[in-house]
Design a protein around this motif. Structure first.
Motif, short mmCIF file in Angstrom:
data_model
loop_
_atom_site.label_atom_id
_atom_site.label_comp_id
_atom_site.label_asym_id
_atom_site.label_seq_id
_atom_site.Cartn_x
_atom_site.Cartn_y
_atom_site.Cartn_z
N ARG A 288 0.88 -1.24 -0.06
CA ARG A 288 -0.03 0.06 0.24
C ARG A 288 0.78 1.30 0.11
O ARG A 288 2.06 1.22 0.16
N ALA A 289 0.28 2.32 -0.12
CA ALA A 289 1.09 3.68 -0.14
C ALA A 289 1.28 4.13 1.09
O ALA A 289 2.08 4.83 1.59
N GLU A 290 0.45 3.77 2.38
CA GLU A 290 0.62 4.09 3.72
C GLU A 290 0.72 3.11 4.83
O GLU A 290 -0.25 1.85 4.22
N LEU A 291 1.21 2.99 5.65
CA LEU A 291 0.96 1.79 6.65
C LEU A 291 -0.21 1.87 7.45
O LEU A 291 -0.85 2.90 7.50
N GLY A 292 -0.53 0.71 8.04
CA GLY A 292 -1.69 0.48 8.86
C GLY A 292 -2.71 -0.64 8.49
O GLY A 292 -3.64 -1.11 9.50
N GLY A 293 -2.45 -1.18 7.24
CA GLY A 293 -3.17 -2.35 6.98
C GLY A 293 -4.62 -2.15 7.24
O GLY A 293 -5.21 -1.08 6.64
N MET A 294 -5.40 -3.18 7.83
CA MET A 294 -6.75 -2.70 7.91
C MET A 294 -7.42 -1.64 8.74
O MET A 294 -8.37 -1.33 8.76
N MET A 295 -6.43 -1.25 9.72
CA MET A 295 -6.79 -0.13 10.41
C MET A 295 -6.84 1.16 9.53
O MET A 295 -7.58 1.87 10.19
N ARG A 296 -6.13 1.21 8.46
CA ARG A 296 -6.28 2.24 7.40
C ARG A 296 -7.27 2.15 6.65
O ARG A 296 -8.01 2.70 6.13
N TYR A 297 -7.30 0.81 5.68
CA TYR A 297 -7.80 0.65 4.67
C TYR A 297 -9.26 -0.19 4.87
O TYR A 297 -9.87 -0.42 3.90
N GLY A 298 -9.23 -0.71 6.10
CA GLY A 298 -10.42 -1.46 6.38
C GLY A 298 -11.68 -0.67 7.38
O GLY A 298 -12.61 -0.65 7.07
N ILE A 299 -10.91 -0.19 8.42
CA ILE A 299 -11.75 0.55 9.47
C ILE A 299 -12.04 2.08 8.84
O ILE A 299 -10.99 2.71 8.49
N PRO A 300 -13.29 2.43 8.85
CA PRO A 300 -13.30 3.87 8.42
C PRO A 300 -12.83 4.78 9.54
O PRO A 300 -12.79 4.72 10.62
N GLY A 301 -12.53 5.93 9.05
CA GLY A 301 -11.95 7.23 9.79
C GLY A 301 -12.68 7.79 10.92
O GLY A 301 -12.30 8.22 11.65
N PHE A 302 -14.08 7.54 10.82
CA PHE A 302 -14.87 8.18 12.09
C PHE A 302 -14.85 7.13 13.25
O PHE A 302 -15.17 7.45 14.43
N LYS B 62 10.92 1.95 5.92
CA LYS B 62 9.70 1.51 5.33
C LYS B 62 9.80 1.46 3.77
O LYS B 62 10.48 2.35 3.27
N HIS B 63 9.50 0.61 3.08
CA HIS B 63 9.36 0.67 1.74
C HIS B 63 8.05 0.29 1.22
O HIS B 63 7.37 -0.72 1.44
N MET B 64 7.37 1.32 0.71
CA MET B 64 5.82 1.34 0.37
C MET B 64 5.74 1.03 -1.18
O MET B 64 6.73 1.02 -1.81
N ASN B 65 4.43 0.65 -1.32
CA ASN B 65 4.22 0.28 -2.87
C ASN B 65 4.98 -0.54 -3.35
O ASN B 65 5.45 -0.85 -4.41
N CYS B 66 5.34 -1.64 -2.39
CA CYS B 66 6.33 -2.90 -2.74
C CYS B 66 5.59 -4.21 -2.35
O CYS B 66 5.50 -4.51 -1.38
#
Length: 652
Positions: free
Chosen positions: A179-193, A214-218
């Motif tokens: 991904r472009a940023e770290l966090g996994g499902m905490m960022r891309y699964g759980i909504p920001g609210f 960190k190496h992103m987009n890899c």
């Protein structure tokens, strides 16, 4: 919109130590008396409390609650909030996130449920996480570097946890993530609210500040091979996660507007999806399905949708919605179905109640049987049937009831029935069941130096992944030091360390054998102290519950929205406790299996055999002692010990 601070309604205590008609004596091993004495005398037994035994990341919950309440004092010059936060983050580096989204199995296990209501552990964790961010606390850098390099594949909770623990042990860590940023499902699964991005970013940055790269987009298996990493690093950790959703296993589910929950939430969290269909049906019953339903309620729909703006096209990644269409949005009708009855659903009860308040229709006891499609192949409805669902030997068995079928109209159908690991490029690791086999240290079978954790081992909670990462980090550390990977404890938690407390206070300690046991001769511990935290969870039956008075739980303020208010409302709904509330809530903790300095044993001992340890020699867990020349084994100290710390032994 309402901002409520509900309190538990007053009710009489239900606990009585002895009830009318009790006549059965206790087990003879506990009650061998000769007139007014027995051959048994008090021993001091540290056990694991059930909250900690229920916590997948093994947090020292009792420990940090005792700090918050003021029983365990911080070192000179350190605020109690920081000391509690550091005790908490020994196990979990993401408390501000987990304090918001963890379903808190610790609270279900809490012995205080036998008195009136569980301790709000999650809310105290939330408070400490927020305080640490506000005061810009950071993790202490390792005292020395080992020079060893570890590659962590996957920047979700498991990978971040492993990276954090390994960096603290002095190893150089590099995280690789597709991904472009770290966090996994905490960022891309759980909504920001539910997980504000500023909070998530702050807790991740602390880990990176330990020197983690960190190496992103890899993507491993595509951009770089596993073999290349093995040649460049001394050990590997695979925290791949399960970010591929499972489609509905019914006829017609291949329709373009029948999508998975992970794809839906990623499109939303990427900022590409701005509206959904007028009628959305979510199939699930867990927390992810609630997230999908509440996001759909907030996004709403627009009346006239261009072909390129259909939700399924955005979810598939073809385009992003035109932001100008937001002004025309209207509320969506959202239905969530589950094979289980509503009170048996796996989702957090609080989240279910919030979803219902927002007008989401939750229907239990329904199983999908088909997706109905129009002439263009788009889904128009989900056909469901009433069903009987039960777990048999750990497997879910669902039996549809014939003749109960009905159709729920839908413009978008979202499957939130589970997730899967994407093994593309890593097929050799797949055990044939969609996971990777590992031992108790989370080392891949037959591949020394290769460790795994998180959903790739067993899809479960975010905090479970954090626990996996910490255990794997221990195994990696021993591997890098060429030490044998010993068998893990039966109860694998971060236990209170009496020896650490004695060293912290400058008290001398003698030789103490492991597992830690004291004697009446060694200065290393109180008389006949034993630490059973690695193998024993203390039940409520070992506590004197009559000591605890009815005390309502201090609850967090939660913003409850109506159906109309939910549209376009992406504000955080849950506010942290105030400092005074956090301290009051910590005082409700019964400190199961650990002395909390109540003085009952000293006050009630008829022989004055139990006495306080002099202040110069005392510390947390070393508060009282016994003069065995006076003790007659009357058991009173054990009977009045609220925490179960005092047990009768010595003669057995």
């Amino acid at each position: 919109m309402s901002l409520a601070n509900p309190s538990v309604p007053a009710k009489p205590l239900t606990f009585r130590r002895f009830k009318d008609g009790d006549s059965k004596p206790l087990a003879w091993q506990q009650e061998i008396f000769d007139a007014d004495h027995s051959h048994k005398c008090p021993t001091y037994v540290q056990s694991t409390p059930p909250c900690q035994g229920s916590c997948p990341s093994g947090e020292d919950i009792r420990g940090y609650l005792n700090i918050v309440r003021g029983i365990e004092k911080p070192p000179a010059g350190m605020a109690w909030q920081e000391y509690a936060w550091r005790r908490l983050t020994d196990a979990n580096p993401l408390p501000a996130v987990m304090g918001r989204v963890c379903p808190a199995p610790c609270e279900s296990g809490c012995n205080r449920n036998e008195v009136e209501d569980f301790v709000g552990i999650n809310s105290v964790e939330h408070f400490l996480g927020e305080w640490a961010i506000e005061h810009k606390l950071g993790f202490a850098a390792p005292a020395e570097r080992t020079g060893k390099k570890v590659a962590v594949i996957g920047g979700g909770p498991a990978g971040l946890s492993a990276a954090y623990q390994l960096a603290r042990k002095g190893h150089w860590v590099t995280i690789f993530d597709e991904r472009a940023e770290l966090g996994g499902m905490m960022r891309y699964g759980i909504p920001g609210f539910r997980t504000p991005r500023a909070v998530l970013d702050a807790e991740i940055q602390r880990i990176l500040d330990l020197g983690v790269e960190k190496h992103m987009n890899c993507r491993i298996g595509t951009d770089v091979t596993l073999e290349q990493l093995r040649s460049e690093f001394d050990a590997l950790f695979l925290g791949l996660g399960a970010q591929a959703g499972r489609p509905l296993p019914v006829e017609g589910a291949e329709a373009a507007n029948c999508v998975t929950a992970t794809a839906f939430l990623k499109a939303f969290n990427d900022g590409r999806m701005r509206h959904v269909g007028k009628r959305v049906v979510v199939v699930g019953g867990g927390d992810t399905s609630i997230d999908v339903a509440t996001v759909a309620r907030r996004l709403g729909h627009i009346e006239h949708v261009h072909e390129s703006d259909l939700p399924e096209r955005v979810i598939a990644g073809h385009a992003a919605h035109d932001a100008a269409s937001i002004s025309a949005r209207q509320g969506a009708e959202v239905t969530l179905t589950s094979v289980f009855a509503i009170d048996k659903m796996q989702a957090n009860k609080h989240e279910i109640e919030q979803a219902q308040a927002e007008g989401i229709a939750i229907r239990g006891g329904l199983v999908p049987v088909a997706v109905l499609r129009d002439g263009n192949g788009r889904a128009t409805a989900l056909r469901v049937a009433r069903c009987e669902a039960k777990l048999v030997a750990g497997r879910l068995e669902v039996k549809p009831i014939e003749g109960t079928e009905e159709d729920i109209e839908a413009d978008l159908i979202v499957s939130a029935i589970g997730q899967a690991v994407d093994f593309s490029g890593l097929e050799s690791l797949d055990n044939g069941k969609g996971g990777i086999n590992a031992d108790r240290n989370y080392q891949v079978q037959g591949q020394p130096g290769l460790f795994v954790g998180g959903d790739v081992v067993r899809p479960h909670l975010l905090t479970t992944a954090i626990g996996h990462g910490a255990i794997a980090a221990d195994g990696i550390d021993r591997h890098l030091r060429s030490e044998p990977l010993d068998k893990r404890p039966k109860i694998d938690v971060h236990a209170f360390d009496l020896m650490r407390k004695m060293a912290e206070k400058g008290l001398p300690s003698g030789k103490v054998e492991a597992p830690l046991r004291g004697t009446d001769q060694s200065p290393g511990a109180i008389h006949n102290y034993e630490n059973r935290s690695d193998r024993y969870v203390i039940p409520s039956t070992e506590l004197f519950l009559g000591h605890f008075q009815y005390t309502p739980r201090n609850t967090r303020r939660v913003m409850t929205l109506s159906k109309e208010q939910a549209l376009d409302n992406f504000e955080e709904r849950m506010l942290p406790l105030l400092e005074s509330q956090a301290q009051a809530e910590a005082k409700r903790c019964m400190s199961c299996g650990q002395c909390f300095e109540c003085d009952n044993c000293v006050v009630y001992c008829p022989q004055t055999a139990v006495f306080k340890v002099p202040k110069s020699k005392s510390t947390t867990g070393r508060y009282v002692d016994t003069d065995y020349s006076k003790c007659i084994g009357c058991h009173i100290c054990k009977d009045v010990c609220p925490t179960g710390y005092i047990q009768m032994g010595l003669g057995e």
